[in-house]
Design a protein around this motif. Structure first.
Motif: not given
Length: 416
Positions: A121-149
């Motif tokens: 699980y990963a519940d009640f997560i707050t992501l605020e005022q992040l600067y996410i950049h240059d994760h573009a090696a491929s379309q599969q690379n993601v800024g913010i991703s969840t792979k669990c409930p």
């Protein structure tokens, strides 16, 4: 509340529970991660952090989250990506806040923030005022991703650019649902694939049985620099909620957003149960809104009070036959080559697309289109009363998005 100094830390004592402010830097920050307790803050000094941020088996509480943030808001710490490891790794965590961090991918094939697939699980997560950049090696690379409930996320006021996919919630097979999220005030641009994708959901864990709408508001979703080709994707794709049982009554509320340009796909594609209102869609290279089957079918939907400018199709509804569902298209202002197609349409104002309309400032767009659609009559009072049930709808008496100073202020941090 009383204050005490203990071991060089500022401890806040409330009801017998001490919450500490820890100050750390690039050399020692990982030493503090395992000791964090509900209410604690880890304040990170400026600098380049090269050992990632593994947040595993950490739990705050409701009202007492664990907070990790910049010690100096004007000098965010920069986390530099490493090969084979996601920079912020979330495993079995609840009630965490990450604020004012920079996540620099260096175009390595990793994700910036990921709730890992082996997490329960990963519940009640707050992501605020992040600067996410240059994760573009491929379309599969993601800024913010969840792979669990993942339940109860708040993704607010972040800037995400030059990434493969901006945000990707859920899993490709419909497992690991993203439930009750709030996505607001973000600017997502220069993505190879989606700005935002929320995957369809097959089932819902028993803990998530209550109805929980997912709200997407006051964001800018832009693919204006994208290139046509095999990586072409809509700016935003919304999959369906569970077809029966827990979660089947959930819906997406999509309002107050600005969708900008896509040379190959629609700005928004959706199925399931969705309300789309008070948004501005501008695409000088193609279509705006596609309501169509994907992994399920469009269910009960409302698309109303939007302003749409598109050189292709404005609002296109392709519903499955012989279903009891209704897709209402109401009180939109649409200037497009094909303004409306399908759906149960009423009180819309339509006209042809003209390239010079792309030069209008946002506050001028709806009034200009309304003026060219004379005579435009106020909406029926009964309809206005019905639509006020939708959160955040401004209650305007005329079709189209209400691009007021208040609307612009809400988008202020996300505007180009």
């Amino acid at each position: 509340m009383r204050h005490a100094v203990c071991a060089g830390l500022l401890c806040l004592v409330t009801g017998g529970v001490a919450a500490a402010d820890y100050r750390a830097d690039t050399d020692n920050y990982r030493e503090y991660l395992r000791r964090l307790q509900p209410g604690d803050r880890l304040l990170l000094a400026p600098g380049d952090y090269r050992q990632g941020l593994p947040l595993h088996n950490l739990s705050g509480r409701a009202g007492q989250p664990i907070v990790i943030e910049a010690a100096d808001p004007a000098a965010p710490p920069r986390f530099i990506a490493r090969r084979h490891v996601n920079t912020v790794s979330l495993v079995d965590v609840r009630h965490l806040v990450l604020r004012r961090l920079q996540l620099d991918g260096g175009n390595l094939p990793v994700d910036a923030v990921k709730a890992e697939g082996h997490s329960r699980y990963a519940d009640f997560i707050t992501l605020e005022q992040l600067y996410i950049h240059d994760h573009a090696a491929s379309q599969q690379n993601v800024g913010i991703s969840t792979k669990c409930p993942a339940f109860g996320w708040v993704v607010r006021n972040n800037r995400i650019e030059r990434v493969g996919t901006g945000m990707y919630f859920g899993d490709s097979d419909g497992s690991d649902p993203f439930v009750g999220g709030l996505i607001e005030g973000n600017r997502v641009a220069h993505t190879l694939g989606y700005n935002l994708q929320i995957k369809h959901q097959r089932t819902r864990p028993p803990d998530f049985a209550d109805r929980a709408d997912t709200v997407i508001r006051y964001n800018v979703f832009s693919k204006q620099d994208a290139l046509p080709g095999p990586l072409a994707r809509p700016n935003v794709l919304l999959g369906h909620f569970p077809q029966t049982g827990a979660g089947s009554g959930d819906r997406y509320l999509v309002y107050g957003n600005l969708f900008l340009h896509n040379p190959s796909e629609a700005l928004l594609q959706a199925e399931g149960r969705v309300a789309v209102y008070d948004n501005v869609f501008i695409n000088g290279s193609g279509d705006a809104i596609h309501i169509q089957p994907h992994n399920d079918v469009p269910r009960d939907m409302a698309v109303f009070s939007n302003t749409v400018l598109a050189s292709g199709a404005g609002i296109k509804v392709r519903a499955a036959e012989d279903t009891p569902f209704h897709q209402r298209v109401i009180a939109n202002v649409v200037a497009a080559a094909i303004p409306l197609h399908g759906g149960e349409a009423a009180y819309n104002l339509t006209q042809a697309f003209r390239p010079e309309l792309l030069n209008l400032a946002l506050p001028q767009l709806t009034p200009h289109l309304l003026a060219r659609s004379q005579p435009s009559q106020p909406l029926p009072e009964a309809l206005v009363h019905e639509l006020t049930a939708y959160p955040g709808w401004p209650g305007t008496s005329f079709p189209g998005a209400s691009v007021t100073p208040a609307w612009l202020r809400r988008l202020e941090g996300a505007l180009p």
